[in-house]
Design a protein around this motif. Structure first.
Motif, PDB file in Angstrom:
ATOM      1  N   UNK A  73       2.991   6.928 -11.811  1.00 27.66           N
ATOM      2  CA  UNK A  73       2.664   8.153 -12.725  1.00 27.66           C
ATOM      3  C   UNK A  73       1.803   7.466 -13.987  1.00 27.66           C
ATOM      4  N   UNK A  74       1.061   8.537 -14.476  1.00 26.63           N
ATOM      5  CA  UNK A  74      -0.034   8.125 -15.364  1.00 26.63           C
ATOM      6  C   UNK A  74       0.826   7.795 -16.742  1.00 26.63           C
ATOM      7  N   UNK A  75       2.024   8.305 -16.774  1.00 29.67           N
ATOM      8  CA  UNK A  75       2.598   7.962 -17.986  1.00 29.67           C
ATOM      9  C   UNK A  75       3.542   6.603 -18.058  1.00 29.67           C
ATOM     10  N   UNK A  76       3.605   6.054 -16.598  1.00 29.46           N
ATOM     11  CA  UNK A  76       4.178   4.693 -16.661  1.00 29.46           C
ATOM     12  C   UNK A  76       3.230   3.442 -17.040  1.00 29.46           C
ATOM     13  N   UNK A  77       3.883   2.587 -17.389  1.00 28.11           N
ATOM     14  CA  UNK A  77       2.804   1.438 -17.667  1.00 28.11           C
ATOM     15  C   UNK A  77       3.880  -0.037 -17.583  1.00 28.11           C
ATOM     16  N   UNK A  78       4.092  -0.534 -16.772  1.00 29.37           N
ATOM     17  CA  UNK A  78       4.792  -1.775 -16.734  1.00 29.37           C
ATOM     18  C   UNK A  78       5.112  -2.103 -15.224  1.00 29.37           C
ATOM     19  N   UNK A  79       5.878  -3.238 -14.947  1.00 26.15           N
ATOM     20  CA  UNK A  79       6.406  -3.757 -13.700  1.00 26.15           C
ATOM     21  C   UNK A  79       6.733  -2.565 -12.607  1.00 26.15           C
ATOM     22  N   UNK A  80       6.355  -2.781 -11.731  1.00 25.91           N
ATOM     23  CA  UNK A  80       7.219  -2.043 -10.452  1.00 25.91           C
ATOM     24  C   UNK A  80       8.668  -2.192 -10.300  1.00 25.91           C
ATOM     25  N   UNK A  81       9.278  -1.142 -10.387  1.00 28.32           N
ATOM     26  CA  UNK A  81      10.789  -1.399 -10.460  1.00 28.32           C
ATOM     27  C   UNK A  81      11.654  -1.386  -9.286  1.00 28.32           C
ATOM     28  N   UNK A  82      10.984  -1.283  -8.082  1.00 30.96           N
ATOM     29  CA  UNK A  82      11.741  -1.165  -6.844  1.00 30.96           C
ATOM     30  C   UNK A  82      11.235  -2.253  -5.954  1.00 30.96           C
ATOM     31  N   UNK A  83      11.987  -2.712  -4.979  1.00 31.21           N
ATOM     32  CA  UNK A  83      11.614  -3.565  -3.971  1.00 31.21           C
ATOM     33  C   UNK A  83      10.936  -2.961  -3.048  1.00 31.21           C
ATOM     34  N   UNK A  84       9.605  -3.656  -2.704  1.00 34.24           N
ATOM     35  CA  UNK A  84       8.958  -3.332  -1.711  1.00 34.24           C
ATOM     36  C   UNK A  84       8.893  -4.136  -0.442  1.00 34.24           C
ATOM     37  N   UNK A  85       9.901  -4.966  -0.225  1.00 33.88           N
ATOM     38  CA  UNK A  85      10.226  -5.881   1.216  1.00 33.88           C
ATOM     39  C   UNK A  85       9.055  -6.894   1.040  1.00 33.88           C
ATOM     40  N   UNK A  86       9.308  -7.357   2.248  1.00 33.78           N
ATOM     41  CA  UNK A  86       8.512  -8.489   2.504  1.00 33.78           C
ATOM     42  C   UNK A  86       6.887  -8.253   2.775  1.00 33.78           C
ATOM     43  N   UNK A  87       6.007  -9.085   1.969  1.00 34.23           N
ATOM     44  CA  UNK A  87       4.577  -8.750   2.104  1.00 34.23           C
ATOM     45  C   UNK A  87       3.925  -9.280   3.679  1.00 34.23           C
ATOM     46  N   UNK A  88       4.602  -8.957   4.779  1.00 33.79           N
ATOM     47  CA  UNK A  88       4.092  -9.452   6.084  1.00 33.79           C
ATOM     48  C   UNK A  88       2.659  -8.799   6.306  1.00 33.79           C
ATOM     49  N   UNK A  89       2.002  -7.787   5.834  1.00 33.71           N
ATOM     50  CA  UNK A  89       0.879  -7.099   6.089  1.00 33.71           C
ATOM     51  C   UNK A  89       0.787  -6.349   7.395  1.00 33.71           C
ATOM     52  N   UNK A  90       1.905  -6.235   8.186  1.00 34.77           N
ATOM     53  CA  UNK A  90       1.889  -5.356   9.125  1.00 34.77           C
ATOM     54  C   UNK A  90       1.409  -3.816   8.872  1.00 34.77           C
ATOM     55  N   UNK A  91       0.916  -3.328   9.784  1.00 34.50           N
ATOM     56  CA  UNK A  91       0.521  -1.907   9.649  1.00 34.50           C
ATOM     57  C   UNK A  91       1.838  -0.949   9.522  1.00 34.50           C
ATOM     58  N   UNK A  92       1.713  -0.137   8.734  1.00 37.21           N
ATOM     59  CA  UNK A  92       2.852   0.904   8.193  1.00 37.21           C
ATOM     60  C   UNK A  92       2.294   2.341   8.296  1.00 37.21           C
TER      61      UNK A  92
END
Length: 237
Positions: free
Chosen positions: A157-176
């Motif tokens: 959101x344009x109003x949000x400014x700060x750390x991302x607050x949810x887990x995004x899982x492992x950064x394996x790079x596999x296509x999704x």
């Protein structure tokens, strides 16, 4: 042997913290990743976007330089998107997250971009790298955008400014396969319950790999280059 202050370096040589990580400012991360992307063969414009995206991800508490490096190792084998209303399909190869992100921001407000009916994008490699551009699209639309794929979902959101607050899982790079939709802006007093811990520095090995790519766009020093540096004329009036 290269001196610590050699002008062909991408930046001054950082000192690894605890022997494993180095600390760089956001502007240093931007510059390093920009040069590394250019050294990998990206165009000047794409490299500028890559440096900006790495700094954005770092500010959001993610390992921006590492995410960028993992993508650079595979970017030659990824394809460009073909924007269409409702769904961007991958043809033959997974989609490049940087080029898909750039196109996504460029199409914000157009029928092919994210809108009230939502947008699906098939087979995007290294999906974390697209997040800065979803945030840019949200800014251009002045509307919150929710993005998700298997194991991850968050609102930018344009109003949000700060750390991302949810887990995004492992950064394996596999296509999704991912989806993007316009959502209602939360009430100002609505509290988020999850917390993210900002990344502490950059893995020293990742810094070395990025610096090696960055050095591809520099000219090694020589007696001739040093002798030719500066103005040969007399600027005394």
């Amino acid at each position: 042997m290269m001196s610590p202050n050699d002008p062909t370096r991408s930046a001054s040589a950082p000192v690894a913290q605890d022997g494993a990580r180095v600390c760089l400012s956001l502007s240093e991360i931007n510059a390093l990743c920009f040069k590394a992307a250019r050294g990998s063969g990206l165009t000047w414009g794409e490299a500028e976007e890559a440096g900006w995206a790495a700094a954005w991800l770092t500010r959001a508490g993610l390992a921006g330089p590492s995410i960028l490096l993992n993508w650079l190792k595979e970017c030659d084998g990824l394809s460009c998107p073909m924007p269409e209303a409702g769904r961007w399909a991958a043809r033959m190869r997974p989609l490049c997250p940087l080029r898909t992100g750039i196109a996504l921001a460029d199409h914000a407000g157009l029928p092919e971009g994210p809108g009230e009916d939502g947008l699906q994008i098939d087979s995007v490699a290294h999906p974390r790298l697209i997040l800065p551009f979803v945030a840019r699209a949200a800014t251009r639309l002045d509307l919150p955008l929710r993005i998700g794929w298997v194991g991850a979902e968050l609102t930018l959101d344009t109003a949000a400014n700060g750390p991302i607050t949810v887990s995004l899982g492992e950064d394996a790079g596999a296509p999704v396969d991912l989806w993007i939709a316009v959502v209602a802006r939360p009430e100002p007093n609505e509290q988020q319950t999850d917390c993210a811990v900002p990344t502490k520095g950059i893995a020293f090995a990742d810094w070395q790999a990025l610096d090696a790519l960055a050095l591809r766009v520099t000219v090694p020093p020589s007696a001739g280059s040093r002798a030719g540096a500066g103005d040969a004329g007399d600027d005394n009036d």
